[in-house]
Design a protein around this motif. Sequence first.
Motif, PDB file in Angstrom:
ATOM      1  N   ASP A  97       0.821  -1.220   0.000  1.00  0.00           N
ATOM      2  CA  ASP A  97       0.000   0.000   0.000  1.00  0.00           C
ATOM      3  C   ASP A  97       0.855   1.270   0.000  1.00  0.00           C
ATOM      4  N   LYS A  98       2.135   1.173  -0.418  1.00  0.00           N
ATOM      5  CA  LYS A  98       2.994   2.357  -0.451  1.00  0.00           C
ATOM      6  C   LYS A  98       2.414   3.395  -1.409  1.00  0.00           C
ATOM      7  N   THR A  99       2.618   4.664  -1.051  1.00  0.00           N
ATOM      8  CA  THR A  99       2.112   5.755  -1.898  1.00  0.00           C
ATOM      9  C   THR A  99       3.176   6.305  -2.833  1.00  0.00           C
TER      10      THR A  99
ATOM     11  N   LYS B 229       2.591   7.976   5.644  1.00  0.00           N
ATOM     12  CA  LYS B 229       1.800   7.040   4.826  1.00  0.00           C
ATOM     13  C   LYS B 229       2.673   6.118   3.989  1.00  0.00           C
ATOM     14  N   ASN B 230       4.000   6.349   3.969  1.00  0.00           N
ATOM     15  CA  ASN B 230       4.856   5.584   3.066  1.00  0.00           C
ATOM     16  C   ASN B 230       6.042   4.978   3.802  1.00  0.00           C
TER      17      ASN B 230
END
Length: 554
Positions: A392-394, A495-496
């Motif tokens: 789910d890395k951005t 988020k990453n």
Amino acid sequence: METVSSSGSRLSSCFITLIFLQLPIRVSGDSGQVHLAPLGGTAKLLCPLSLWSVTTLTEVRWLRSLPRGRSQVVHVFRDDKVREEDVVPEFKGRTALERDTQEGNVTLEIRHVRLEDRGPYRCQVRIANLSREGTVILQVAVLGSDPYIHVKGYDAGWIQLVCRSVGWFPRPWAEWRDPQGRVLPSEPQAPSLDHAGLFETAVSSKVRDSTVGSVSCTIRNEALGQEKTAAMVIAAPSPGRISPAAVALAVVLPVLGLLIMAGIGLIWKQRRSKEKLLYEQVMEVETLLSDHANEKGRLHKSLKKLRSELKLKRAAANSGWRRARLHFVAVTLDPDTAHPKLILSEDRRRVQLGDRRQPVPDTPQRFDFVVSVLGSEAFVEGCHYWEVFVGDKTKWILGVCSESVSRKGKVTASPANGHWLVRQSRAAEYEALTSPQTPFRLKEAPRCVGIFLDYEAGVISFYNATDRSHIFTFTHAFSGPLRPFFEPCLHDGGKNTAPLVICSELQKSEEPVVPKPDGKGHANGDVALKVDASLRPWSPDLGPALQGLKVPFF
């Protein structure tokens, strides 16, 4: 005795230093001398410093100048020995130093010259504590491809011919000659440079349709003293003036006769129910005959474009996801190249960005600005495929780069600089790092990305292993080792923070469902193509071979 000997030694050293200070330099500034060497041959670069009065040299160092004030060490001769510990890998084993004491000069010999060797070189000579330097420029001469002659058009009794060739350096000279060997007037087009900096040339000429014999085109490399020639034979015309429509009629009439004979047979076998069909076929042939003269040039251009599109789509079809997975390799990370803020797992298959720099040695192989790491494996041939779990890395950057890419300072990633990379810049936004960059969107966000390298074919393809779809493909003529590239990117506000994980085995997948054609383009860049395996480049029946291509209607 000791005092006298010491004074004599100092006097000798001062005398040599005084001579060296008075050495004449053959060049001034950074203009330098230009040396031309053939591709694959041997270049001998003469140092533009006259050393006729010096017998002992402390050090001779050759450097290759790079953009932005950077340089590479090419050859070092110090204390009567060759020192290779500081020489860059690209030149190790390919250089030698020659000195002519009678002429008073030194020469650098570079064997197996490559295109990448072009550029300015600096010769630095040091005697005792004093040094001088001069500049010489190496240029590589290349003999291009065999000339290709084609007919561009026909107008009022004149045949216009065009001769083309690619891959020359320096700019070549070209001319046309008639069957008697006389030079024909020609119209050269403006030369252009390809991605490797080589010249593409084209020259056109006109000959009368009454000309009989071999018309030749010669392209010559003046620097190498070599040339290549191609010829086209023009057959004798029939008595009287022949119009283009008459030539077309003479070509098509035999085909028309065969159609008429086949129509008669069908009439006898199927009675008179096929008479209307035969009439329509004759009318279609007559329409083609009347339009043939006007459409000849456009047809040739369109067929050439179709051949190019067919070649590209064949390459795309051959580098599909199923074929790529047959060449799976287990890739690991190289800790000697990792940026100090990157944290690698013990099995060297997982990398993530840490909060602080780690105490690691600052070697030439390690990235110090770009937060990246390379794979341990270097590929110089064959096909290779590996998969990276991004979850789910951005943000992330994956791909392949050349072994010789710069590891220090800010780097602009592009194919011209040895990078073939794809990145996710933010949620649902992706781009290929071309020049300029190529943005695109995917139907489904990949959780696992597959990278496929076909070295000989010059193809690097990216796949969404989640839905088994194609993402992007680079094409390039590779030279030198290539290594996998990984960059987990910054934390993006928390988020990453997840790592990039190299898959140790192929991800399990079910049989893909073939989508039904809907008449729209493929969002992920996939290519839909059906090609007849027996297709010849100029086959008269192009219908089956070009199925699936968007072509102009004739």
